[in-house]
Scaffold this motif. Structure first.
Motif, PDB file in Angstrom:
ATOM      1  N   LEU A  19       0.806  -1.219   0.000  1.00 27.72           N
ATOM      2  CA  LEU A  19       0.000   0.000   0.000  1.00 27.72           C
ATOM      3  C   LEU A  19       0.841   1.272   0.000  1.00 27.72           C
ATOM      4  CD1 LEU A  19      -2.865  -1.022   2.473  1.00 27.72           C
ATOM      5  CD2 LEU A  19      -2.952  -0.924  -0.022  1.00 27.72           C
ATOM      6  N   LYS A  20       1.931   1.238  -0.738  1.00 25.01           N
ATOM      7  CA  LYS A  20       2.791   2.407  -0.852  1.00 25.01           C
ATOM      8  C   LYS A  20       2.854   2.843  -2.309  1.00 25.01           C
ATOM      9  CE  LYS A  20       7.411   4.191   0.179  1.00 25.01           C
ATOM     10  NZ  LYS A  20       8.729   3.926   0.805  1.00 25.01           N
ATOM     11  N   THR A  21       2.854   4.150  -2.546  1.00 31.03           N
ATOM     12  CA  THR A  21       2.942   4.701  -3.890  1.00 31.03           C
ATOM     13  C   THR A  21       4.411   4.963  -4.245  1.00 31.03           C
ATOM     14  OG1 THR A  21       0.759   5.703  -3.750  1.00 31.03           O
ATOM     15  CG2 THR A  21       2.257   6.588  -5.412  1.00 31.03           C
ATOM     16  N   TYR A  22       4.793   4.498  -5.424  1.00 29.57           N
ATOM     17  CA  TYR A  22       6.171   4.641  -5.893  1.00 29.57           C
ATOM     18  C   TYR A  22       6.179   5.405  -7.211  1.00 29.57           C
ATOM     19  CZ  TYR A  22       7.558   1.030  -2.523  1.00 29.57           C
ATOM     20  OH  TYR A  22       7.804   0.315  -1.369  1.00 29.57           O
ATOM     21  N   THR A  23       7.272   6.130  -7.440  1.00 29.91           N
ATOM     22  CA  THR A  23       7.531   6.705  -8.752  1.00 29.91           C
ATOM     23  C   THR A  23       8.822   6.092  -9.287  1.00 29.91           C
ATOM     24  OG1 THR A  23       8.760   8.556  -7.812  1.00 29.91           O
ATOM     25  CG2 THR A  23       6.402   8.885  -8.208  1.00 29.91           C
ATOM     26  N   CYS A  24       8.872   5.868 -10.582  1.00 32.61           N
ATOM     27  CA  CYS A  24      10.088   5.289 -11.150  1.00 32.61           C
ATOM     28  C   CYS A  24      10.308   5.810 -12.562  1.00 32.61           C
ATOM     29  CB  CYS A  24      10.033   3.768 -11.144  1.00 32.61           C
ATOM     30  SG  CYS A  24       8.645   3.071 -12.009  1.00 32.61           S
ATOM     31  N   SER A  25      11.551   5.739 -12.984  1.00 29.75           N
ATOM     32  CA  SER A  25      11.929   6.145 -14.334  1.00 29.75           C
ATOM     33  C   SER A  25      13.123   5.314 -14.762  1.00 29.75           C
ATOM     34  CB  SER A  25      12.246   7.643 -14.402  1.00 29.75           C
ATOM     35  OG  SER A  25      13.346   7.942 -13.547  1.00 29.75           O
ATOM     36  N   ILE A  26      13.465   5.417 -16.042  1.00 27.22           N
ATOM     37  CA  ILE A  26      14.545   4.621 -16.635  1.00 27.22           C
ATOM     38  C   ILE A  26      15.518   5.568 -17.334  1.00 27.22           C
ATOM     39  CG2 ILE A  26      15.105   2.731 -18.210  1.00 27.22           C
ATOM     40  CD1 ILE A  26      13.298   1.886 -15.902  1.00 27.22           C
ATOM     41  N   LYS A  27      16.828   5.296 -17.183  1.00 27.71           N
ATOM     42  CA  LYS A  27      17.856   6.000 -17.938  1.00 27.71           C
ATOM     43  C   LYS A  27      18.652   4.989 -18.748  1.00 27.71           C
ATOM     44  CE  LYS A  27      18.500   9.876 -14.722  1.00 27.71           C
ATOM     45  NZ  LYS A  27      19.482  10.637 -13.904  1.00 27.71           N
ATOM     46  N   ALA A  28      18.932   5.344 -20.015  1.00 27.72           N
ATOM     47  CA  ALA A  28      19.748   4.481 -20.874  1.00 27.72           C
ATOM     48  C   ALA A  28      21.215   4.879 -20.749  1.00 27.72           C
ATOM     49  CB  ALA A  28      19.303   4.601 -22.325  1.00 27.72           C
ATOM     50  N   GLU A  29      22.101   3.881 -20.758  1.00 33.98           N
ATOM     51  CA  GLU A  29      23.539   4.117 -20.708  1.00 33.98           C
ATOM     52  C   GLU A  29      24.167   3.681 -22.026  1.00 33.98           C
ATOM     53  OE1 GLU A  29      27.548   2.426 -18.450  1.00 33.98           O
ATOM     54  OE2 GLU A  29      25.593   2.204 -17.469  1.00 33.98           O
ATOM     55  N   ASN A  30      25.022   4.533 -22.614  1.00 33.05           N
ATOM     56  CA  ASN A  30      25.662   4.169 -23.874  1.00 33.05           C
ATOM     57  C   ASN A  30      27.047   3.557 -23.631  1.00 33.05           C
ATOM     58  OD1 ASN A  30      27.484   6.270 -23.397  1.00 33.05           O
ATOM     59  ND2 ASN A  30      26.563   7.650 -24.906  1.00 33.05           N
ATOM     60  N   LYS A  31      27.733   3.241 -24.733  1.00 27.98           N
ATOM     61  CA  LYS A  31      29.020   2.546 -24.648  1.00 27.98           C
ATOM     62  C   LYS A  31      30.092   3.374 -23.955  1.00 27.98           C
ATOM     63  CE  LYS A  31      28.051  -0.091 -28.842  1.00 27.98           C
ATOM     64  NZ  LYS A  31      28.393  -0.318 -30.278  1.00 27.98           N
TER      65      LYS A  31
END
Length: 512
Positions: free
Chosen positions: A81-93
């Motif tokens: 019962l907890k609200t989360y926020t999330c996001s994604i970052k891409a990493e290059n070579k």
């Protein structure tokens, strides 16, 4: 001067367009049905330009909590019962990170009661038939609760699941399907090979089939570290002997279900198709090991269903590994329920007939992505198949970043073509095959063999092959097609493939 200004303006526009593509946001979502009290599974799209992306960073409530080389990630150890926020970052070579993706917000569920089937009299001795005891546990399970199959071999006949529950097969636990056909009676309304009909019940059943729409079961999970094992080919043969080849049940059958997760399990020895879902929406199948040897032993069959996410699975089957379907001939065409938005990624296909769309596709199939998959010596490889009698359509299919041994598009198959025809032939259009490694493909037959329909207005059209590695002496066949482009077709020894083109228009091919 004027020409220099024009060139400069062109370069500025080109650079801005390129930056826009590189900066195209990753859009994560929670895979349907995967939110529990303590976990959730994220899936996301690749950036529009991703050739130098090596991995992704997962940001939860502003803090990096994990890294993934795949376009999915399971969040664990969350609080109820907890609200989360999330996001994604891409990493290059170079180790550089992109800006964060769009932000996703979700709330975990409440913790639920756990009922162990032994509390209801079930015995994991491998011989006792526990159908009544396990069904009692399912019926008694409160909203948000879990029915657990513990360590042991728990034999059962047909079980019927319900909304807002989890069936958990614990580590070293086995839910084993009985070998007695009587344990899968009475017959239920079902669909097989594109037709609605009555069949034996499956080992696990959820919902009631209704082609008019609506959902009978929602928020269901079937998961764990254990095994679901059926009666295999022997049970399938017994069902055929008693009531015909189309009477067989599945191992898991979902009908008019919404937001279902099947996760983590070894699933094997179905009497027929292994996992089949019909008229459903939001089905996530991930981290599964699926195997079968039975006749018509498909691994996974999405059928007239929307929003399927199939990832991190391994398949070894006696028929199609995955077969995307939507009904057959006039019945499927008239019901007209398509399968849409199927996302298949990071799967391994070791044995079977193919990664398939069809052959029952009369209600239509659209918006399919197959990405980052590896296939062994499948009989037909990646295949799109139908017959002129099917009707319907297959359109907007992308296959990218995969290792395959064959690509085929069939407009005729020599099986399952009984019954009346739909009013018109199918339409196959808008296919992209990008960054495909076919270099290990055998060359006794065409490595790529694509065919449309001969009827006016029904030729295969708008197909692109871009960046395909081929073996030496590769042959490519194109029949009854319109607007087919091959570019970046690469053979290591510098030769070019042999193109055999018949009854087609505007077929273009170039090495680079």
């Amino acid at each position: 001067m004027r020409s220099s200004l024009i060139i400069s303006a062109f370069l500025i526009i080109f650079c801005l367009q390129s930056l826009a593509k590189v900066g195209a946001p990753i859009s994560p979502l929670v895979a349907p049905g995967t939110i529990s009290a303590n976990s959730a599974t994220l899936v996301w799209n690749k950036p529009e330009v991703y050739s130098d992306v090596v991995r992704y960073h997962v940001i939860l409530n502003g803090k990096e909590i994990g890294i993934s080389a795949k376009t999915n990630y399971t969040l664990k150890n969350l609080s109820p019962l907890k609200t989360y926020t999330c996001s994604i970052k891409a990493e290059n070579k170079l180790g550089e990170l992109s800006a964060g993706s769009t932000t996703l917000k979700f709330t975990t569920k409440a913790s639920g009661k756990i009922l162990t089937v032994t509390e209801f009299g079930a015995k994991g001795d491998g011989t006792t038939v526990n159908t009544v005891s396990i069904q009692k546990a399912i019926d008694a399970c409160p909203k948000g609760g879990t029915v657990r199959i513990p360590k042991g071999i728990f034999v059962s006949g047909a079980l019927f699941l319900k909304s807002n529950m989890t069936l958990e097969i614990a580590k070293d636990g086995v839910l084993k399907g009985s070998g007695d056909t009587a344990d899968y009676m009475p017959f239920i309304n079902n669909r097989f090979e594109g037709w609605e009909m009555k069949t034996y019940a499956s080992l696990l059943n959820a919902g009631v089939m209704n082609n008019k729409g609506g959902f009978a079961v929602e928020q269901l999970a079937i998961k764990g570290e254990g095994t679901i094992s059926g009666g295999g080919g022997a049970l399938g043969k017994a069902m055929i002997d008693q009531n015909g080849i189309r009477s067989r049940g599945r191992l898991i059958c979902l009908m008019n279900c919404k937001d279902v997760e099947i996760q983590g399990l070894t699933i094997k020895d179905s009497p027929c198709w292994t996992i089949h879902y019909i008229y459903s929406k939001g089905i996530s199948c991930h981290d599964l090991n699926i195997s079968s040897t039975a006749r018509n032993g498909d691994g996974l069959d999405p059928d007239s269903s929307d929003d399927s996410y199939i990832f991190n699975c391994t398949f070894s089957t006696g028929d199609d590994c995955i077969a995307i379907k939507s009904g057959k001939n006039p019945e499927g065409y008239t019901i007209g329920k398509p399968t849409r938005n199927v996302n298949i990624s990071n799967c391994v296909f070791t044995r079977g007939h193919g990664i398939s769309i069809g052959s029952e596709m009369s209600g239509g199939v659209s918006d399919v992505l197959v990405q980052d998959c590896t296939a062994g010596a499948l009989l037909h490889g990646m295949q799109i198949k139908g017959t002129k009698d099917r009707g319907g359509y297959v359109k907007n299919v992308t296959v990218a970043d995969c290792q395959l041994l064959k690509i085929t598009i069939f407009s005729a198959v020599n099986y399952n073509n009984d019954g009346a025809a739909a009013p018109e032939p199918p339409v196959f259009e808008n296919f992209v095959f990008r960054n495909i490694d076919l270099s290990k493909a055998p060359t006794k037959e065409p490595v790529i063999n694509i065919n449309g329909f001969k009827a006016e207005g029904h030729k295969l059209k708008n197909v692109v092959f871009d960046g395909v590695k081929l073996p030496a002496s590769a042959e490519i066949k194109v029949n009854d097609a319109l607007n087919v482009k091959f570019k970046g077709m690469i053979i290591d020894n510098g030769t070019t493939p042999k193109y055999v083109v018949q009854d087609s228009e505007n077929v273009q091919h170039q090495a680079k």
